[in-house]
Design an enzyme around this catalytic site. Structure first.
Site, PDB file in Angstrom:
ATOM      1  N   GLY A 100     -10.255  60.975  27.266  1.00  0.00           N
ATOM      2  CA  GLY A 100      -9.546  61.751  28.289  1.00  0.00           C
ATOM      3  C   GLY A 100      -8.667  60.841  29.125  1.00  0.00           C
ATOM      4  N   CYS A 127     -14.480  56.617  23.957  1.00  0.00           N
ATOM      5  CA  CYS A 127     -13.537  56.129  24.971  1.00  0.00           C
ATOM      6  C   CYS A 127     -13.929  56.643  26.363  1.00  0.00           C
ATOM      7  CB  CYS A 127     -12.112  56.511  24.573  1.00  0.00           C
ATOM      8  SG  CYS A 127     -10.899  55.527  25.457  1.00  0.00           S
ATOM      9  N   TYR A 128     -13.193  57.596  26.920  1.00  0.00           N
ATOM     10  CA  TYR A 128     -13.586  58.137  28.233  1.00  0.00           C
ATOM     11  C   TYR A 128     -15.011  58.682  28.173  1.00  0.00           C
ATOM     12  CZ  TYR A 128     -13.519  60.806  32.569  1.00  0.00           C
ATOM     13  OH  TYR A 128     -13.824  61.296  33.817  1.00  0.00           O
ATOM     14  N   HIS A 214     -11.398  54.611  19.141  1.00  0.00           N
ATOM     15  CA  HIS A 214     -11.267  55.996  18.662  1.00  0.00           C
ATOM     16  C   HIS A 214     -11.567  56.075  17.156  1.00  0.00           C
ATOM     17  CE1 HIS A 214      -9.549  57.944  22.238  1.00  0.00           C
ATOM     18  NE2 HIS A 214      -9.160  56.712  22.523  1.00  0.00           N
ATOM     19  N   GLU A 216     -11.767  58.729  15.455  1.00  0.00           N
ATOM     20  CA  GLU A 216     -11.167  59.933  14.877  1.00  0.00           C
ATOM     21  C   GLU A 216      -9.749  59.721  14.365  1.00  0.00           C
ATOM     22  OE1 GLU A 216     -11.710  59.266  17.992  1.00  0.00           O
ATOM     23  OE2 GLU A 216     -10.363  60.255  19.378  1.00  0.00           O
ATOM     24  N   SER A 268       1.837  90.150   8.300  1.00  0.00           N
ATOM     25  CA  SER A 268       3.145  89.538   8.519  1.00  0.00           C
ATOM     26  C   SER A 268       3.693  88.965   7.218  1.00  0.00           C
ATOM     27  CB  SER A 268       2.996  88.410   9.534  1.00  0.00           C
ATOM     28  OG  SER A 268       2.218  87.372   8.973  1.00  0.00           O
ATOM     29  N   GLY A 269       2.817  88.891   6.191  1.00  0.00           N
ATOM     30  CA  GLY A 269       3.198  88.202   4.957  1.00  0.00           C
ATOM     31  C   GLY A 269       2.676  86.779   4.969  1.00  0.00           C
ATOM     32  N   GLY A 270       2.205  86.314   6.127  1.00  0.00           N
ATOM     33  CA  GLY A 270       1.676  84.955   6.257  1.00  0.00           C
ATOM     34  C   GLY A 270       0.206  84.883   5.871  1.00  0.00           C
ATOM     35  N   VAL A 271      -0.290  83.646   5.767  1.00  0.00           N
ATOM     36  CA  VAL A 271      -1.639  83.451   5.241  1.00  0.00           C
ATOM     37  C   VAL A 271      -2.714  83.930   6.221  1.00  0.00           C
ATOM     38  CG1 VAL A 271      -1.631  81.010   5.960  1.00  0.00           C
ATOM     39  CG2 VAL A 271      -3.238  81.754   4.239  1.00  0.00           C
ATOM     40  N   ASP A 272      -2.496  83.761   7.524  1.00  0.00           N
ATOM     41  CA  ASP A 272      -3.571  84.079   8.472  1.00  0.00           C
ATOM     42  C   ASP A 272      -3.889  85.577   8.481  1.00  0.00           C
ATOM     43  OD1 ASP A 272      -3.169  81.451   8.982  1.00  0.00           O
ATOM     44  OD2 ASP A 272      -2.142  81.745  10.893  1.00  0.00           O
ATOM     45  N   SER A 273      -2.841  86.392   8.618  1.00  0.00           N
ATOM     46  CA  SER A 273      -3.113  87.835   8.654  1.00  0.00           C
ATOM     47  C   SER A 273      -3.588  88.313   7.283  1.00  0.00           C
ATOM     48  CB  SER A 273      -1.883  88.628   9.108  1.00  0.00           C
ATOM     49  OG  SER A 273      -0.795  88.424   8.238  1.00  0.00           O
ATOM     50  N   ALA A 274      -3.108  87.659   6.212  1.00  0.00           N
ATOM     51  CA  ALA A 274      -3.528  88.062   4.860  1.00  0.00           C
ATOM     52  C   ALA A 274      -5.023  87.805   4.663  1.00  0.00           C
ATOM     53  CB  ALA A 274      -2.721  87.301   3.807  1.00  0.00           C
ATOM     54  N   LYS A 414      -6.521  75.863   9.941  1.00  0.00           N
ATOM     55  CA  LYS A 414      -5.639  76.437   8.911  1.00  0.00           C
ATOM     56  C   LYS A 414      -6.083  76.097   7.484  1.00  0.00           C
ATOM     57  CE  LYS A 414      -1.331  78.241   8.408  1.00  0.00           C
ATOM     58  NZ  LYS A 414      -0.803  79.286   9.292  1.00  0.00           N
TER      59      LYS A 414
END
Ligand code: XMP
Length: 558
Positions: A100, A127-128, A214, A216, A268-274, A414
């Site tokens: 942070g 770290c923080y 870090h 990550e 919408s044609g996108g992957v998330d709504s599909a 995603k």
């Protein structure tokens, strides 16, 4: 010199396996007088082992979550002010405290939620997060003589530290800190040092660990192994989480939530709504009706292909509305990008509500909200970022319809959503589709949106996509597209002078769209794209390639 470590045996540390799951809430109750019962129906589905990440506002907090998920352990981020009782509803096997920007000794500095150190569960401070451990448990944290930034060599001095199991005694790590742990809290010791940080890793020898560096970030090449060691060897996680493991439970949960109610979902044609729609469809079949609004701002063949997939291949109920005329009418004379977004958003709500009303009584709205959206909408930084552009996503709009929400993907990233989509049988080209903005081609046409300009842009965009796919670069790119600028320039074709449009080509690589780099596409590929556009798209006589990163640019031009 340290003695070489015996990699075959590792320290026995207290793990959360030592604690019955049923006692988690008992601990929370003990510490905070909490009466909360575990609300299992609110838990993310299919979760057996989880880690709670306490977010102190680092730009890397989300990355920590990604890494933990990559180790096949489910995790969630919690703002540092979240009460322990809420966090305990996840039944975490351990905690990770993020980095942070603050200093722990400042007034009102973020601190670890009350009760975490006393919970008997493992804690890893980064770290923080490590400085918070030191500060809160009685050590001293103070500004270092100089800021340590960049790569450093870490020398592991403690034998058999579970965090460094199977790793070398000297590791390259990435540092970014101004403060140091000067005095250790009582009972703590240093396990590793760098040239500038004698206490680069601290531990109480049992369940609390702090890393000044870090793990990550990719600049700590063995960081993922350190995180994995913490999850497996300290927290006792088995790493059995996969996005697919949530499908079955999620389907069951949706069935239970919906009962015999009716659900609508905007495609919408996108992957998330599909993926969201497919999951809901798998649970309740024809109780789901999808609404696909063609706003006239989609790419060539996009609406037809998506509709075909949903109706023919997936056998889903889809109401298709071609609202091109009304959207273009709303965009007439609008030049300002934000006004375009607003006009499109408002028209979308109007058309969607209109169609939904025709379906009679509807109870639920399914949306493809993802975990990064959930995190972002909860952090103050994202509110600042949102002021740069108002992102209109197709879901989440009709608040006055008073529908209950179904958001089956709200805990997934995603790439995890893509995996779920594939397992559910969605076609690859839908699952791997690059992100496409809700306002579509309207924000890729500089100035007023007209049918003529849309046709030109579709032609150019089709060629870009086609060539990128042919070069097998589609999946490596975050987005690749064309922009129709409002610049005209002089050209010559045959014996004729032309005065045509300038088209820009944009190709970027990115992890999450928050930052992006322009793609170093091969010259030959750029040459082919440019050549094809000026030859095949009437009205265009010049093509440029956008070589700016984000920041300072953004990915879209508007
Ligand atoms: P920028 O241009 O802000 O874009 O760098 C970041 C990502 O967001 C997408 N984008 C949008 N998506 N509605 C959306 O649904 C919008 O208004 C919008 N504006 C940008 C953009 O395509 C990129 O992936």
């Amino acid at each position: 010199m340290n003695e070489p470590k015996d990699k075959s045996k590792s320290h026995r540390v207290a793990t959360s396996d030592d604690i019955e799951v049923s006692t988690y809430l008992e601990i929370a109750k003990e510490i905070q007088g909490v009466q909360a019962a575990p609300k299992t129906e609110e838990l993310p589905h299919g979760i057996k082992e989880a880690i709670a990440i306490i977010d102190f506002g680092s730009q890397y907090s989300r990355l920590i979550a990604r890494r933990v998920r990559e180790c096949n352990v489910y995790c969630e981020l919690f703002h540092w002010e979240t009460p322990l009782s809420k966090i305990m509803e996840l039944h975490p096997r351990g905690f990770i405290l993020s980095g942070g920007p603050a200093s722990v000794y400042e007034k009102n500095a973020p601190l670890t939620p009350v009760g975490i150190y006393e919970s008997h569960l493992p804690v890893l401070g980064i770290c923080y997060g490590m400085q918070a451990i030191a500060h809160q448990l009685g050590g001293t944290v103070a500004p270092g003589s100089r800021r340590e930034y960049g790569q450093a060599v870490l020398h592991v001095s403690e034998e058999n530290s579970p965090l460094f199991y199977g790793l070398d005694d000297s590791l390259t790590v990435w540092m970014s800190h101004g403060d140091n742990v000067l005095d250790m809290p009582p009972g703590f010791r240093s396990s590793a040092y760098t040239e500038n940080s004698p206490n680069a890793v601290i531990t109480d020898g049992a369940k609390i660990f702090g890393l000044q560096f870090h793990p990550e970030v990719v600049h700590t090449p063995q960081g993922i192994s350190i995180i994995k060691n913490y999850l497996n060897r300290v927290c006792g996680c088995h790493g059995a989480w996969t996005p697919g493991s949530f499908i079955h439970e999620s389907i069951e949960a949706i069935k239970k939530q919906v009962g015999d109610g009716k659900v609508i979902c905007a495609l919408s044609g996108g992957v998330d709504s599909a993926v969201a729609a497919k999951l809901v469809h798998a649970a309740i079949g024809d109780q789901l009706t999808c609404i696909f609004v063609n706003n006239g701002l989609l790419r060539r063949e996009e609406a037809e292909r998506a509709l075909n997939t949903f109706r023919k291949n997936l056998k889903m109920n889809v109401v298709y509305v071609d609202a091109t005329d009304s959207f273009l009418e709303g965009l007439r004379g609008v030049l300002d990008p934000e006004k375009k977004r607003r006009a499109i958003g408002q028209e979308f709500i109007r058309v969607f509500e209109n169609e939904a009303t025709k379906l009679g009584k509807v109870d639920f709205l399914a949306q493809g909200t993802l975990y990064p959206d959930v995190i972002e909408s909860a952090t103050p930084e994202s509110k600042a970022a949102n002021k740069i552009k108002t992102h209109h996503n197709v879901g989440g709009l009709p608040s006055k319809m008073a529908l209950s929400l179904i958001e089956p993907l709200r805990y997934l990233f995603k790439d995890e959503v893509r995996e779920v989509g594939l397992q559910l049988g969605l076609p690859e080209d839908m699952v791997w589709r690059q992100p496409f903005p809700g306002p579509g081609l309207a924000i890729r046409i500089i100035g007023e949106v007209t049918r003529e300009k849309l046709d030109i842009l579709r032609g150019a965009d089709w060629i870009v996509m086609n060539e990128i796919k042919k070069a097998k670069l589609y999946r490596q790119m975050w987005q690749t597209f064309a922009i129709l600028t409002d610049v005209h320039s002089v050209g010559v074709m045959g014996d004729f002078r032309t005065y045509g449009y300038l088209v820009a080509v944009r190709a970027v690589t990115s992890q999450d769209a928050m930052t992006a780099d322009w793609a170093r596409l091969p010259y030959n590929l750029l040459a082919t794209i440019s050549n094809r556009i000026v030859n095949e798209v009437p009205g265009v006589n010049r093509v440029v390639y956008d070589i700016t990163s984000k920041p300072p640019s953004t990915i879209e031009w508007e």
